[in-house]
Design an enzyme around this catalytic site. Structure first.
Site, mmCIF file in Angstrom:
data_model
loop_
_atom_site.group_PDB
_atom_site.id
_atom_site.type_symbol
_atom_site.label_atom_id
_atom_site.label_comp_id
_atom_site.label_asym_id
_atom_site.label_seq_id
_atom_site.Cartn_x
_atom_site.Cartn_y
_atom_site.Cartn_z
ATOM 1 N N LYS A 144 0.974 -1.230 0.020
ATOM 2 C CA LYS A 144 0.019 0.249 -0.130
ATOM 3 C C LYS A 144 0.794 1.423 0.036
ATOM 4 O O LYS A 144 1.792 1.260 0.998
ATOM 5 C CB LYS A 144 -0.980 -0.121 1.162
ATOM 6 N N LYS A 240 -13.625 -7.413 -7.750
ATOM 7 C CA LYS A 240 -14.151 -7.713 -6.352
ATOM 8 C C LYS A 240 -15.656 -8.033 -6.140
ATOM 9 O O LYS A 240 -16.309 -7.192 -6.860
ATOM 10 C CB LYS A 240 -13.666 -6.717 -5.455
#
Length: 321
Positions: A144, A240
């Site tokens: 991240k 997703k």
């Protein structure tokens, strides 16, 4: 047919931080559908980025008129977390009623384990190097990032995990200028792709950029209707189920995306193994699999997915499918 939905909370093993903020727990909605003595279940993660809350998602689910089928559900609810949990529960219910696996019902090949990325939380370079060192045995790390200081962060991660494959996720936190600065460095460090560097809805700059580092659409890609707006901007899409609104649309999105020449990544929100279970079927043979949600929890659900050196394994029937 009886449909019920309830809020459940899973504590995270450690604080999880992305460019938009930090969290210490995963808050999910579990749906159970009962019919003729059989029960199917599904899980979703309401996501504030998409204007979802636990209450709004439960409200959508409670508004459904029963009986509902997978086909009628596609019109009854929009793509999103609520439809995802109900759709997955309907698949699970039908599998149990017919004594078949979901992969058989869907006409898929028998699933096997898939190597999954493991996510390193956004932090200082020093702390991210420590995270990387602790997970250097993992074959694929997802890092991240979020803007200022990212070069130092990714260099620290590479020092901590010199042999791991690396992908990164900017969570809409970059500008075109940051991409231009970062991309050559990332390529030099062996990074394979960046996920959603620019904000969704403000990503036309990707059309004119020399994408030396492949770019994956996450927030910019929800279901099949998203694909028309991605042409020329992205090399890969992240599927997703909380964005597609369930297993049904996820399968359809994957097929169309592949037909249109995109590589496929299958990802997740931070949830339990119940949320990962249907995604494991979508993830078979994907270019990138990122279904590490349960690994970030302090404690997973009963009958959780098995994770070992072969990767994430398909669910057992006690859990889903």
């Amino acid at each position: 047919m009886i449909i019920s939905a309830k809020r459940e909370v899973f504590q995270l093993a450690k604080v999880f931080t992305i460019s938009r903020g930090s969290r210490t727990e995963a808050v999910v909605v579990r749906v159970e559908i009962e019919q003729d003595g059989y029960k199917g279940q599904g899980e979703c993660v309401p996501y504030a980025r998409y204007n979802e809350t636990v209450d709004s998602v439960i409200g959508q689910i409670e508004s459904l008129k029963v009986p509902v089928t997978r086909e009628s559900l596609q019109q009854a609810l929009p793509a999103g977390a609520a439809r995802n949990a109900v759709d997955c529960a309907l698949w699970d219910l039908e599998a149990k009623m017919k004594n078949m696996s979901v992969w058989q019902l869907a006409g898929l090949d028998a699933p096997g384990p898939e190597i999954t990325a493991y996510t390193l939380s956004l932090d200082t370079p020093e702390n991210m190097q420590e995270q990387a060192s602790e997970n250097a045995q993992r074959p694929l790390l997802k890092v991240k990032l979020g803007g200022k200081g990212d070069i130092a962060r990714i260099e620290a991660v590479r020092r901590g995990a010199p042999d791991s494959r690396i992908i990164i996720d900017a969570n809409e936190g970059w500008t075109p200028e940051i991409y231009a600065e970062m991309a050559p460095v990332l390529v030099r460090l062996g990074v394979e792709m960046v996920e959603q560097p620019l904000p969704a809805g403000n990503d036309d700059a990707l059309l004119d950029m020399d994408r030396v580092l492949p770019v994956c659409a996450d927030e910019s890609c929800h279901e099949r209707s998203s694909l028309s707006g991605l042409k020329g901007k992205y090399d890969m899409i992240n599927i997703k189920l909380d964005k597609t609104g369930g297993f049904t649309e996820a399968l359809a999105l994957r097929k169309q995306a592949v037909d249109e020449g995109y590589q496929v990544m299958v990802g997740c929100m931070v949830g339990s193994s119940l949320a990962m279970a249907p995604a494991m079927l979508v993830a078979q043979g994907a270019a990138v699999v990122d279904l590490d949600g349960p690994l970030l929890l302090a404690e997973d659900r009963e009958y959780g997915l098995l994770y070992d050196e072969k990767g994430a394994h398909p669910p057992v029937s006690n859990l889903w499918g």
